[in-house]
Scaffold this motif. Structure first.
Motif, PDB file in Angstrom:
ATOM      1  N   GLY A 104      28.214  51.898  36.748  1.00  0.00           N
ATOM      2  CA  GLY A 104      27.209  52.705  36.080  1.00  0.00           C
ATOM      3  C   GLY A 104      27.144  52.487  34.584  1.00  0.00           C
ATOM      4  N   ASP A 105      27.668  51.355  34.112  1.00  0.00           N
ATOM      5  CA  ASP A 105      27.639  51.032  32.685  1.00  0.00           C
ATOM      6  C   ASP A 105      26.297  50.383  32.357  1.00  0.00           C
ATOM      7  N   LYS A 106      25.415  51.140  31.750  1.00  0.00           N
ATOM      8  CA  LYS A 106      24.020  50.735  31.598  1.00  0.00           C
ATOM      9  C   LYS A 106      23.832  49.504  30.723  1.00  0.00           C
ATOM     10  N   THR A 107      24.789  49.214  29.837  1.00  0.00           N
ATOM     11  CA  THR A 107      24.603  48.076  28.932  1.00  0.00           C
ATOM     12  C   THR A 107      25.366  46.837  29.398  1.00  0.00           C
ATOM     13  N   PHE A 108      25.888  46.862  30.623  1.00  0.00           N
ATOM     14  CA  PHE A 108      26.667  45.750  31.167  1.00  0.00           C
ATOM     15  C   PHE A 108      25.766  44.630  31.660  1.00  0.00           C
ATOM     16  N   HIS A 109      26.138  43.390  31.306  1.00  0.00           N
ATOM     17  CA  HIS A 109      25.456  42.199  31.818  1.00  0.00           C
ATOM     18  C   HIS A 109      26.513  41.135  32.092  1.00  0.00           C
ATOM     19  N   ARG A 110      26.244  40.305  33.097  1.00  0.00           N
ATOM     20  CA  ARG A 110      27.172  39.235  33.455  1.00  0.00           C
ATOM     21  C   ARG A 110      26.416  37.914  33.428  1.00  0.00           C
ATOM     22  N   ALA A 111      26.945  36.942  32.669  1.00  0.00           N
ATOM     23  CA  ALA A 111      26.218  35.692  32.427  1.00  0.00           C
ATOM     24  C   ALA A 111      26.567  34.596  33.424  1.00  0.00           C
ATOM     25  N   LEU A 112      27.056  34.977  34.604  1.00  0.00           N
ATOM     26  CA  LEU A 112      27.454  34.003  35.620  1.00  0.00           C
ATOM     27  C   LEU A 112      27.568  34.722  36.949  1.00  0.00           C
ATOM     28  N   GLY A 113      27.871  33.979  37.999  1.00  0.00           N
ATOM     29  CA  GLY A 113      28.044  34.593  39.298  1.00  0.00           C
ATOM     30  C   GLY A 113      29.336  35.390  39.371  1.00  0.00           C
ATOM     31  N   ASN A 114      29.419  36.301  40.337  1.00  0.00           N
ATOM     32  CA  ASN A 114      30.638  37.100  40.490  1.00  0.00           C
ATOM     33  C   ASN A 114      31.438  36.607  41.695  1.00  0.00           C
ATOM     34  N   ASP A 115      32.528  37.313  41.989  1.00  0.00           N
ATOM     35  CA  ASP A 115      33.416  36.847  43.052  1.00  0.00           C
ATOM     36  C   ASP A 115      32.875  37.092  44.453  1.00  0.00           C
ATOM     37  N   ALA A 116      31.808  37.868  44.566  1.00  0.00           N
ATOM     38  CA  ALA A 116      31.130  37.975  45.858  1.00  0.00           C
ATOM     39  C   ALA A 116      30.406  36.677  46.182  1.00  0.00           C
ATOM     40  N   SER A 117      30.193  35.843  45.166  1.00  0.00           N
ATOM     41  CA  SER A 117      29.666  34.489  45.367  1.00  0.00           C
ATOM     42  C   SER A 117      30.795  33.473  45.388  1.00  0.00           C
ATOM     43  N   GLN A 118      31.718  33.612  44.426  1.00  0.00           N
ATOM     44  CA  GLN A 118      32.800  32.631  44.321  1.00  0.00           C
ATOM     45  C   GLN A 118      33.716  32.656  45.548  1.00  0.00           C
ATOM     46  N   GLY A 119      34.100  33.854  46.000  1.00  0.00           N
ATOM     47  CA  GLY A 119      35.041  33.945  47.110  1.00  0.00           C
ATOM     48  C   GLY A 119      34.554  33.277  48.378  1.00  0.00           C
ATOM     49  N   PRO A 120      33.360  33.614  48.865  1.00  0.00           N
ATOM     50  CA  PRO A 120      32.850  32.943  50.063  1.00  0.00           C
ATOM     51  C   PRO A 120      32.634  31.440  49.859  1.00  0.00           C
ATOM     52  N   GLY A 121      32.116  31.053  48.676  1.00  0.00           N
ATOM     53  CA  GLY A 121      31.915  29.627  48.421  1.00  0.00           C
ATOM     54  C   GLY A 121      33.229  28.869  48.429  1.00  0.00           C
ATOM     55  N   LEU A 122      34.244  29.470  47.834  1.00  0.00           N
ATOM     56  CA  LEU A 122      35.570  28.873  47.799  1.00  0.00           C
ATOM     57  C   LEU A 122      36.136  28.735  49.211  1.00  0.00           C
ATOM     58  N   ALA A 123      36.028  29.801  49.986  1.00  0.00           N
ATOM     59  CA  ALA A 123      36.563  29.766  51.347  1.00  0.00           C
ATOM     60  C   ALA A 123      35.844  28.739  52.215  1.00  0.00           C
ATOM     61  N   LEU A 124      34.527  28.635  52.051  1.00  0.00           N
ATOM     62  CA  LEU A 124      33.784  27.628  52.811  1.00  0.00           C
ATOM     63  C   LEU A 124      34.187  26.220  52.394  1.00  0.00           C
ATOM     64  N   TYR A 125      34.456  26.028  51.116  1.00  0.00           N
ATOM     65  CA  TYR A 125      34.952  24.718  50.660  1.00  0.00           C
ATOM     66  C   TYR A 125      36.285  24.407  51.343  1.00  0.00           C
ATOM     67  N   MET A 126      37.154  25.409  51.439  1.00  0.00           N
ATOM     68  CA  MET A 126      38.446  25.188  52.085  1.00  0.00           C
ATOM     69  C   MET A 126      38.264  24.815  53.550  1.00  0.00           C
ATOM     70  N   LYS A 127      37.357  25.509  54.238  1.00  0.00           N
ATOM     71  CA  LYS A 127      37.171  25.251  55.674  1.00  0.00           C
ATOM     72  C   LYS A 127      36.369  23.985  55.945  1.00  0.00           C
ATOM     73  N   ASP A 128      35.275  23.800  55.213  1.00  0.00           N
ATOM     74  CA  ASP A 128      34.341  22.719  55.537  1.00  0.00           C
ATOM     75  C   ASP A 128      34.696  21.389  54.873  1.00  0.00           C
ATOM     76  N   VAL A 129      35.253  21.452  53.672  1.00  0.00           N
ATOM     77  CA  VAL A 129      35.559  20.221  52.932  1.00  0.00           C
ATOM     78  C   VAL A 129      37.034  19.852  53.075  1.00  0.00           C
ATOM     79  N   MET A 130      37.917  20.825  52.874  1.00  0.00           N
ATOM     80  CA  MET A 130      39.346  20.553  52.955  1.00  0.00           C
ATOM     81  C   MET A 130      39.878  20.578  54.382  1.00  0.00           C
ATOM     82  N   LYS A 131      39.129  21.234  55.278  1.00  0.00           N
ATOM     83  CA  LYS A 131      39.506  21.335  56.694  1.00  0.00           C
ATOM     84  C   LYS A 131      40.857  22.027  56.881  1.00  0.00           C
TER      85      LYS A 131
END
Length: 372
Positions: free
Chosen positions: A134-161
């Motif tokens: 609820g911090d009205k002046t908050f902004h984030r200049a990049l993706g958050n871990d709701a994007s990083q975490g799944p992307g990272l896990a998919l890299y581990m499964k699909d690329v690293m096997k």
């Protein structure tokens, strides 16, 4: 370089309605908020230096109406965040903040600064819950871990096997948050998990536990201060599992601390653009100014600072006016295009998660991680 965000207008009063800044904005300040000392200081230094480059370039182009960069060193310690945030709000000249750098300190500092209207643009704090405080002046200049975490896990499964992953986190707002996202996506691939303490140095028991688990991979949710000695001790004990971590480990200090041979092949993900792929002349400008290549989040900090500077340039000489400007901001930075949503996040279409690898003692870009 600043022209990507600011344009070329002069900083002076303008009677015929141009985009020049009125005199009230001259002498305004923006603050860097993050670690300049402590065990994870290099991540903060990268950010400070990116913000400083933006301010220095701005002041060179606007010598008659400069903006000051104020440094607030948190040492990456949430316990110091409240006092630093209070010092920010008490300086009426500080209109905005590049930071806070880490999620733990952000959780504490953001409500204090937001309540007093200080504009917050973090280039690095990735815990998704920060957008829900609820911090009205908050902004984030990049993706958050709701994007990083799944992307990272998919890299581990699909690329690293990977087949069996041992997940470790440091119980911090950042480390646990990212580990939880990774576990959710990896599902049954997770064979076991453990928690370490911040500033822990002896990982003997954890090394034994991992070696007994039969894991072929380790995910580390935390920062390089603990990851480096852990990996050294793990490799010294004969551990062979692949090592994967997020942006909190993505710094040369991790490689140097673990030892190049021990870190070789490690995968480190980040919702940050490889500096060499940043737009314009950023990479060359940074190296010329700082004397070394840009690090993790240097380019994101450059963009965050330039958005604040663009608002000041447009004559927004109060926190309230600058907040209105940033909320409605649309523009192209060196890392991505910017348009903030109501909760302060950038548009999901502008988010990219990159996988990096340690090769020959250096961290180099590998590829974009798969999208979930």
């Amino acid at each position: 370089m600043v022209g990507l965000l600011l344009g070329a207008a002069a900083c002076a009063s303008d009677d015929d309605g141009g985009d020049s800044t009125d005199a009230a904005a001259c002498g305004s300040k923006i603050a860097f908020f993050g670690a300049l000392t402590g065990g994870n200081a290099q991540l903060g230094i990268n950010i400070r230096d990116g913000a400083k480059l933006a301010v220095d370039q701005y002041n060179k182009a606007n010598a008659d109406c400069k903006v000051e960069l104020v440094e607030k060193d948190s040492a990456g310690d949430p316990a110091q965040a409240s006092g630093l945030a209070t010092s920010v709000v008490q300086d009426a000249k500080i209109l905005g903040v590049v930071g806070p750098a880490f999620s733990g300190e952000s959780k504490v500092a953001n409500p204090i600064m937001s309540k007093e209207g200080v504009v917050i643009i973090t280039p690095s704090a990735t815990n998704p819950a920060l957008a829900d405080q609820g911090d009205k002046t908050f902004h984030r200049a990049l993706g958050n871990d709701a994007s990083q975490g799944p992307g990272l896990a998919l890299y581990m499964k699909d690329v690293m096997k990977v087949q069996k992953t041992f997940v470790v986190d440091d119980a911090s707002e950042y480390g646990k948050g990212l580990a939880d996202q990774v576990k959710k996506t990896l599902g049954s691939v997770v064979t076991a998990n453990a928690v370490v303490k911040e500033q822990q140095t002896d990982f003997g028991a954890l090394v034994t536990q991992i070696n007994s688990s039969g894991a072929d991979s380790i995910f580390w949710g935390g920062y390089y201060r603990e990851a480096a000695p852990f990996l050294k001790q793990y490799r010294d004990a004969g551990g062979k599992a692949k090592f994967v971590a997020g942006d909190g480990v993505k710094d040369q200090a991790f490689v140097d601390g673990a030892g190049a041979a021990n870190a070789e092949g490690a995968i480190l993900t980040c919702p940050c653009v490889p500096p060499e792929k940043a737009g314009g002349t950023f990479a060359a400008d940074y190296k010329a100014a700082v004397g070394r290549d840009a690090g993790t989040y240097s380019a994101e900090a450059f963009d965050a600072a330039n958005i604040l500077l663009a608002g000041i340039k447009a004559g927004n000489s109060t926190r309230e006016k600058l907040e209105t400007f940033v909320d409605g901001y649309t523009g192209q930075g060196v890392t991505t295009s910017f348009k903030f949503q109501e909760n302060g996040e950038i548009d999901p279409s502008a988010v990219a998660i990159w996988a990096y690898k340690v090769a020959g003692g250096k961290i180099v870009a590998d590829q974009e991680a798969p999208k979930s």
